[in-house]
Design a protein around this motif. Structure first.
Motif, PDB file in Angstrom:
ATOM      1  N   SER A   1       3.654   0.829   3.040  1.00  0.00           N
ATOM      2  CA  SER A   1       3.655  -0.312   3.953  1.00  0.00           C
ATOM      3  C   SER A   1       3.724  -1.603   3.157  1.00  0.00           C
ATOM      4  CB  SER A   1       2.413  -0.315   4.846  1.00  0.00           C
ATOM      5  OG  SER A   1       1.258  -0.659   4.116  1.00  0.00           O
TER       6      SER A   1
ATOM      7  N   LEU B   1      -6.655   9.974   6.497  1.00  0.00           N
ATOM      8  CA  LEU B   1      -6.317   9.213   5.291  1.00  0.00           C
ATOM      9  C   LEU B   1      -7.056   9.830   4.112  1.00  0.00           C
ATOM     10  CD1 LEU B   1      -4.975   6.775   3.929  1.00  0.00           C
ATOM     11  CD2 LEU B   1      -6.998   5.427   4.538  1.00  0.00           C
TER      12      LEU B   1
ATOM     13  N   TYR C   1       0.188   5.428   0.665  1.00  0.00           N
ATOM     14  CA  TYR C   1      -0.881   6.267   1.203  1.00  0.00           C
ATOM     15  C   TYR C   1      -0.513   7.758   1.118  1.00  0.00           C
ATOM     16  CZ  TYR C   1      -1.125   1.974   4.183  1.00  0.00           C
ATOM     17  OH  TYR C   1      -1.145   0.684   4.673  1.00  0.00           O
TER      18      TYR C   1
ATOM     19  N   PRO D   1       2.863   1.079   8.325  1.00  0.00           N
ATOM     20  CA  PRO D   1       3.230   2.218   7.484  1.00  0.00           C
ATOM     21  C   PRO D   1       4.521   2.889   7.962  1.00  0.00           C
ATOM     22  CG  PRO D   1       0.923   2.321   8.128  1.00  0.00           C
ATOM     23  CD  PRO D   1       1.562   1.269   8.963  1.00  0.00           C
TER      24      PRO D   1
ATOM     25  N   TYR E   1      -1.707  11.045   3.491  1.00  0.00           N
ATOM     26  CA  TYR E   1      -2.443  11.544   4.642  1.00  0.00           C
ATOM     27  C   TYR E   1      -2.347  13.059   4.685  1.00  0.00           C
ATOM     28  CZ  TYR E   1      -2.638   6.855   6.732  1.00  0.00           C
ATOM     29  OH  TYR E   1      -2.890   5.527   6.984  1.00  0.00           O
TER      30      TYR E   1
ATOM     31  N   TYR F   1      -5.273   6.269  -1.088  1.00  0.00           N
ATOM     32  CA  TYR F   1      -4.239   5.241  -1.084  1.00  0.00           C
ATOM     33  C   TYR F   1      -4.245   4.578  -2.450  1.00  0.00           C
ATOM     34  CZ  TYR F   1      -8.139   2.046  -0.609  1.00  0.00           C
ATOM     35  OH  TYR F   1      -9.311   1.362  -0.823  1.00  0.00           O
TER      36      TYR F   1
ATOM     37  N   TYR G   1       0.850  -1.180   0.000  1.00  0.00           N
ATOM     38  CA  TYR G   1       0.000   0.000   0.000  1.00  0.00           C
ATOM     39  C   TYR G   1       0.891   1.237   0.000  1.00  0.00           C
ATOM     40  CZ  TYR G   1      -4.361  -2.358   1.469  1.00  0.00           C
ATOM     41  OH  TYR G   1      -5.492  -3.124   1.540  1.00  0.00           O
TER      42      TYR G   1
ATOM     43  N   PHE H   1       1.436  13.840   4.221  1.00  0.00           N
ATOM     44  CA  PHE H   1       2.402  12.775   4.457  1.00  0.00           C
ATOM     45  C   PHE H   1       2.204  11.653   3.451  1.00  0.00           C
ATOM     46  CE2 PHE H   1       4.430  13.968   8.384  1.00  0.00           C
ATOM     47  CZ  PHE H   1       3.513  14.794   9.007  1.00  0.00           C
TER      48      PHE H   1
ATOM     49  N   PHE I   1       6.532   6.494   7.291  1.00  0.00           N
ATOM     50  CA  PHE I   1       6.136   7.817   6.837  1.00  0.00           C
ATOM     51  C   PHE I   1       7.311   8.664   6.392  1.00  0.00           C
ATOM     52  CE2 PHE I   1       1.666   8.127   7.946  1.00  0.00           C
ATOM     53  CZ  PHE I   1       1.515   7.012   8.744  1.00  0.00           C
TER      54      PHE I   1
END
Lengths: 113, 110
Positions: free
Chosen positions: A92, A45, A33, A101, A35, A48, A31, A88, A103
């Motif tokens: 992951s 979130l 993502y 995750p 954020y 993604y 994944y 962000f 970051f």
């Protein structure tokens, strides 16, 4: 070096498009993502993408993934002052059923009139 | 109203004191996490738990402890052994890889 890297600041004019870039290192990421964090708040979130996808669009948000270059981007169309926040990027991988995750340091998006 | 609840939102502590931050979720998520955020930094993983009665150390577990006695609860204790505890603490939970966060707890050591 850091596993996930982002530029620290981006300034745009209201109504323009914003593009926030991110590079990651783990080629087995499952994944990826994006954020959003507003001052004093938790992380929201936004969107993604699975690692087997190239693009995902969700209203004003477009995520592009270049797996060869390990590059992820978030485009915000028609940027508004309410989009000002820290964004962000995170990656992951699945390990034994767990997704953890990792970051980046976040990109501060400043939207001015 | 489903979500992740962290309390307290603000906490002040004297040096040498332990403090416990609460995290509760009613999303029926299996996994829960604690991250620490410092100004201008990304999030760093303290502990995570995949199931009840099991948890794993993250990158910066020293000076912290956790428990996972119930699926919906994952409290974090910041002990006096943590050398620089002033930070913003974020709890998260996930199901099938989508990770959601609470509103955070800001701890200040006086």
């Amino acid at each position: 070096g850091e596993d996930v890297e982002q530029s620290l600041f981006l300034s745009v004019r209201e109504g323009d498009s914003s593009v926030i870039n991110c590079t990651y290192t783990d080629s087995s990421s499952t994944y990826l993502y994006w954020y959003k964090q507003e001052p004093g708040a938790g992380l929201q979130l936004l969107t993604y993408i699975f690692s087997n996808m190239d693009m995902k669009q969700d209203q004003r948000l477009t995520v592009l993934l270049n797996k060869k270059d390990k590059h992820l981007s978030l485009r915000i169309a028609d940027t508004q002052t309410g989009d000002s926040a820290i964004y962000f990027c995170a990656e992951s991988i699945e390990t034994g059923g767990s997704y953890i995750p990792t970051f980046g340091r976040g990109t501060s998006l400043i939207v001015h009139p | 109203d489903g979500g992740i609840t962290q309390s307290p939102k603000y906490l002040f502590r004297k040096e040498g004191q332990n403090v416990t931050l609460s995290c509760e979720q009613n999303l029926n998520h299996d996994a829960m996490y604690w991250y620490r955020q410092d100004p201008g930094q990304g999030l760093r993983l303290i502990y995570y738990s995949q199931i009840v009665n099991d948890f794993q150390k993250g990158d910066i577990a020293e000076g912290y402890s956790v428990s996972r006695e119930k699926k919906e609860s994952f409290p974090l204790t910041v002990t006096s052994a943590q050398k620089n505890p002033t930070a913003f603490y974020l709890c998260a939970s996930s199901l099938t890889g989508l990770v959601f966060f609470g509103a955070g707890s800001r701890l200040t050591v006086l």
